[in-house]
Write a protein that holds these residues in place. Structure first.
Motif, PDB file in Angstrom:
ATOM      1  N   UNK A 416      37.802  34.912  41.132  1.00 44.88           N
ATOM      2  CA  UNK A 416      37.797  36.389  40.680  1.00 44.88           C
ATOM      3  C   UNK A 416      37.008  37.231  41.881  1.00 44.88           C
ATOM      4  N   UNK A 417      36.850  36.607  43.071  1.00 49.09           N
ATOM      5  CA  UNK A 417      36.149  37.257  44.153  1.00 49.09           C
ATOM      6  C   UNK A 417      37.154  37.446  45.277  1.00 49.09           C
ATOM      7  N   UNK A 418      37.392  38.757  45.674  1.00 46.91           N
ATOM      8  CA  UNK A 418      37.945  39.084  46.938  1.00 46.91           C
ATOM      9  C   UNK A 418      37.426  38.434  48.264  1.00 46.91           C
ATOM     10  N   UNK A 486      42.723  41.796  42.602  1.00 51.01           N
ATOM     11  CA  UNK A 486      42.536  43.017  42.294  1.00 51.01           C
ATOM     12  C   UNK A 486      43.295  43.664  40.936  1.00 51.01           C
ATOM     13  N   UNK A 487      44.518  43.514  40.985  1.00 52.98           N
ATOM     14  CA  UNK A 487      45.214  43.921  39.922  1.00 52.98           C
ATOM     15  C   UNK A 487      44.668  43.573  38.512  1.00 52.98           C
ATOM     16  N   UNK A 488      44.204  42.306  38.536  1.00 54.75           N
ATOM     17  CA  UNK A 488      43.650  41.953  37.333  1.00 54.75           C
ATOM     18  C   UNK A 488      42.582  42.740  36.777  1.00 54.75           C
ATOM     19  N   UNK A 498      35.730  50.808  36.173  1.00 53.67           N
ATOM     20  CA  UNK A 498      34.612  51.108  37.646  1.00 53.67           C
ATOM     21  C   UNK A 498      35.279  51.132  38.825  1.00 53.67           C
ATOM     22  N   UNK A 499      36.458  51.352  38.849  1.00 51.91           N
ATOM     23  CA  UNK A 499      37.419  52.085  40.061  1.00 51.91           C
ATOM     24  C   UNK A 499      37.471  50.645  41.099  1.00 51.91           C
ATOM     25  N   UNK A 500      37.780  49.575  40.445  1.00 51.15           N
ATOM     26  CA  UNK A 500      37.850  48.259  41.264  1.00 51.15           C
ATOM     27  C   UNK A 500      39.026  48.471  42.358  1.00 51.15           C
ATOM     28  N   UNK A 501      38.758  48.516  43.631  1.00 51.41           N
ATOM     29  CA  UNK A 501      39.587  48.573  44.525  1.00 51.41           C
ATOM     30  C   UNK A 501      39.890  47.349  45.392  1.00 51.41           C
ATOM     31  N   UNK A 502      39.308  46.346  44.734  1.00 47.11           N
ATOM     32  CA  UNK A 502      39.451  44.969  45.387  1.00 47.11           C
ATOM     33  C   UNK A 502      40.970  44.616  45.898  1.00 47.11           C
ATOM     34  N   UNK A 503      41.117  43.915  46.950  1.00 47.01           N
ATOM     35  CA  UNK A 503      42.382  43.701  47.669  1.00 47.01           C
ATOM     36  C   UNK A 503      43.289  43.183  46.590  1.00 47.01           C
TER      37      UNK A 503
END
Length: 514
Positions: A416-418, A486-488, A498-503
């Protein structure tokens, strides 16, 4: 209410490639790091229940076990010095994970971190086996902890980054399998060492920790670095492409390499991964997983049973040798169930396995507490007809754990970590595991003395909490390439806010599970 998020199971197929001999051998060698951890788990409880070891280093506990001092059944092993012997390893591991291993693994690579860890573990085995007083024994345990701090940080990252996305669960579970085999070997050695009449068997048990350390050191010296780590270190892209082609067994690696490079670029803004993880709002869900997954794993009671199963079985009236033999059988169940998990992990959703395993563990914990509450008082033992019940229920509990939370605690956080926060987040995962392991290891015997059978209802309560966490908050990551998580997070019913913008460099079909 949406209670989870699942990705298309075929998401990991786009990269192509196959399982090559090269990647299989590399992952099998790296997974040997689990044997180091497993051997320690096996020796911790076994050695601390041996009469010869207790007589030499913990005479007060030994006198209680011999009946020379009148004390409750539940309090015979209550000694803060004895629990410090166990938890000193995890205190050292915690400090290593927080202060050294994350930085070292990110800057120098996964392979050098594994080598440093195995050398430290080798030194710890030598000091432990040759200990002449309790403080030397504790120093040996601390050196083992330094080794685990590095190994747990690097091995799990290595496996998740080398494995093909669609088989990542099975590959990453190699760590858990070797952990089980290491624990099984340790318990079998404990049983044999305890029968050495001259009383030095505990030295054999502790000193033989050098064997998995030597094997891991030699294997790690010949491992390739992961493509993700090489990109992070700025190695020439042509060399990384050639390595990736060798790993995947195909020339068509441009899509995967592009994702790795993009992930590395996203994290190259100057801030450290740990600072990003702790300060940037979009990483709050990942931070929660990094902290809570290993915390729940400890609070469900597994390591209390893993460390102190021989102690617990002696508490309910088993003899020393029979308690050690029973633990061998329990760990054999653990190992067999882990093999079942390897066959199931890439066929079933992560969340399904976690919830089903939790229910099995919950039932076992409640029944263990009920049997002990009804049958074991402060004096005497369990009636003959009930004597085997705690052993059987521990076996059921361990089986449920080993095909769910045991391997998933290591697997899910690595998925789960970018890349920009991966090493730092894995460090937080390892540190959280050590913090709660210290809490359980240092507190279990005192809690058993004071809470008696109620301790198992305490653990059962935490199993209810962690099952709710999985049901409502943990996203599904089966089959998702780790550079596209990131899509998940963005489409999760709760974490998306939370506005997640991970790649996420690709566009995949996703569904919300109701």
């Amino acid at each position: 209410m949406a209670v989870g998020h699942a990705v298309d199971a075929g998401a990991g197929d786009e990269y192509g490639g196959r399982i090559t001999v090269f990647v299989a051998l590399s992952c099998a060698t790296a997974a040997m790091g689990g044997a180091i951890f497993g051997y320690d788990l096996g020796t911790s409880g076994g050695v601390s229940s041996m009469g010869s070891f207790l007589r030499e280093f913990f005479p007060d506990v030994y006198r209680r076990m011999q009946g020379d001092v009148h004390v409750s059944n539940y309090c015979k092993f209550d000694s803060q010095l004895l629990t410090l012997f166990t938890s000193s390893l995890y205190i050292a591991g915690l400090l290593t994970a927080l202060l050294l291993s994350s930085w070292f693994t990110a800057r120098r690579g996964r392979r050098p971190s594994m080598i440093v860890g195995s050398v430290a573990f080798l030194a710890g085995a030598a000091v432990s086996g040759g200990a002449v007083n309790v403080y030397m024994a504790i120093l040996g345990r601390a050196l083992l902890g330094v080794g685990l701090g590095f190994a747990n940080q690097a091995v799990l990252l290595y496996l998740s980054e080398m494995a093909p996305a669609r088989y990542r669960g099975a590959f990453s579970n190699g760590y858990q399998l070797t952990l089980c085999l290491g624990s099984l070997a340790a318990n079998a050695i404990n049983y044999g060492a305890d029968r050495i009449a001259s009383g030095w068997g505990w030295r054999l048990s502790l000193g033989l920790a050098a064997v998995p350390a030597v094997l891991f050191t030699l294997g790690a010296a010949f491992l390739p670095e992961t493509p993700n780590s090489l990109v992070q270190q700025g190695v020439d892209r042509g060399k990384v492409r050639a390595l990736l082609q060798k790993i995947r067994g195909t020339d068509a690696v441009d899509a995967e390499l592009a994702d790795i490079v993009a992930a590395s670029t996203a994290g190259a803004g100057g801030d450290s991964g740990l600072r990003l993880l702790l300060t940037q709002r979009q990483y709050r869900p990942q931070l929660a997983v990094a902290v809570l997954m290993p915390a729940f794993t400890q609070l469900n009671g597994i390591n209390a049973i893993g460390f102190y199963a021989p102690v617990l079985l002696r508490t309910v009236g088993m003899g020393e040798s029979l308690a050690l033999l029973s633990t061998v059988i329990t760990v054999a169940i653990y190992t067999a169930s882990t093999v079942v998990f390897m066959l199931a992990v890439d066929r079933f959703r992560r969340r399904t396995l976690l919830i089903a395993g939790s229910l099995q563990m919950l039932a076992s914990e409640v029944l263990i507490g009920a049997v002990m509450a009804a049958e074991l008082g402060d004096e005497g033992g369990i009636r003959r007809g009930w004597a085997a019940a705690p052993f059987v229920l521990i076996g059921v509990y361990v089986a449920g754990y080993s095909w769910s939370w045991g391997p998933m605690t290591w697997l899910v956080p690595t998925e789960v970590f970018p890349l920009e926060v991966r090493s730092a987040a894995q460090s937080v995962t390892v540190a959280s595991g050590f913090v709660f392991t210290i809490f359980v290891a240092q507190g279990f015997l005192a809690m058993l003395c004071r809470m008696k059978a109620g301790l198992f209802f305490f653990f059962a309560g935490w199993i209810v909490v962690m099952t709710g966490f999985v049901y409502w908050f943990l996203p599904e990551t089966k089959g998702m390439p780790i550079e596209q998580v990131g899509k998940v997070w963005r489409e999760h019913w709760c974490c998306g806010q939370f506005g997640n913008t991970a790649l996420d460099t690709r566009n995949h079909q996703a569904t919300v599970v109701f």
